[in-house]
Enzyme design. Sequence first.
Site, PDB file in Angstrom:
ATOM      1  N   ASP A   1      49.347 -69.607  37.554  1.00 37.12           N
ATOM      2  CA  ASP A   1      48.443 -68.782  36.737  1.00 37.12           C
ATOM      3  C   ASP A   1      47.328 -68.160  37.573  1.00 37.12           C
ATOM      4  OD1 ASP A   1      47.670 -71.583  36.756  1.00 37.12           O
ATOM      5  OD2 ASP A   1      46.104 -71.123  35.302  1.00 37.12           O
TER       6      ASP A   1
ATOM      7  N   HIS B   1      48.577 -72.704  42.034  1.00 33.83           N
ATOM      8  CA  HIS B   1      49.133 -72.733  40.675  1.00 33.83           C
ATOM      9  C   HIS B   1      49.482 -71.297  40.261  1.00 33.83           C
ATOM     10  CE1 HIS B   1      47.954 -76.669  38.403  1.00 33.83           C
ATOM     11  NE2 HIS B   1      49.259 -76.592  38.566  1.00 33.83           N
TER      12      HIS B   1
ATOM     13  N   HIS C   1      42.002 -81.153  42.559  1.00 34.49           N
ATOM     14  CA  HIS C   1      42.874 -80.679  41.464  1.00 34.49           C
ATOM     15  C   HIS C   1      44.231 -81.378  41.609  1.00 34.49           C
ATOM     16  CE1 HIS C   1      44.136 -77.996  38.321  1.00 34.49           C
ATOM     17  NE2 HIS C   1      44.766 -77.113  39.062  1.00 34.49           N
TER      18      HIS C   1
HETATM   19 ZN   LIG Z   1      44.362 -72.838  36.174  1.00 37.44          ZN
HETATM   20 ZN   LIG Z   2      45.341 -75.106  38.481  1.00 35.19          ZN
END
Ligand SMILES: [Zn+2]
Ligand SMILES: [Zn+2]
Length: 279
Positions: A65, A63, A151
């Site tokens: 971030d 991801h 996730h």
């Molecule tokens: Zn995150």
């Molecule tokens: Zn994530």
Amino acid sequence: MIAITLLGTGSPMPDPDRAGPATLIQAGGENYVVDCGRGVVMRLVAAGVAPGAVTAVLVTHLHSDHITDLGDIITTHWVTTFEPTPLRIVGPPGIRATVDHIVASLGPDIGYRIAHHDDLNRAPLLAVTEVVSGPVELGGSVAISAGPTDHRPVHPSIGFRFDHEGTAVVVAGDTVPCAGLDELCAGSDALVHTVIRKDIIADIPIQRLQDTLDYHSSPAEAAQTAARAGVGTLVLTHYVPAFPSGGGDDWKALAAEHFAGRIELGDDLHRVEIEHGRS
Ligand SMILES: [Zn+2]
Ligand SMILES: [Zn+2]
């Protein structure tokens, strides 16, 4: 003793006071950076660790971030080290291609610097390892292992465990409660877990926020994972939505309903020391 420093406690939402997700794990003179969110190099230096002194960068998932400033660590490590010591980067399958793309994007810069500095005659030296579970051989005094987290649809995602002189710390990354994380945490002393306030997010009528509910843990879920594992300390980070600086007591209270051990949270650079058998 293993020291945990929350380098960045923020999230994808820009926050002037919180860097993006990143956690520093220190033991035996080694420095491990888990995830490289926005501003990680600034916070790393504030914690007293120069990028050239990073033993390895460990990435839980791809991801944005969590990898935004991986390029900054790569570049700064490269231009501030004088020995041909590779920067070790560990992550789930896909990290190698991601690193290759980052290095490709730095192509002009790498060319300029090599042309300009006589003593800089090589591109960044990187040693990338892809892993899903099991031990990660990095040659240091800290034993590192990985385990699968959940996730989804982000897949694969992994957590990391650090064992040093009888003390063990797990950094989970973003995940819902799952057997892979339970297994990684078994017998460890501390769990660092990302959390979102599902009770708050659920009431915000923005679909893009609602979409985050099903693949993150709430403070209660992180606390339940910590309780199942029997850890002494739960460290919460990656607050969505972030609480004001110095706050977070309500987040702690939500976790404390499900976990009787020590609960730590805070602002960027919050440091927690973990000693086996002590909390
Ligand atoms: Zn995150
Ligand atoms: Zn994530």
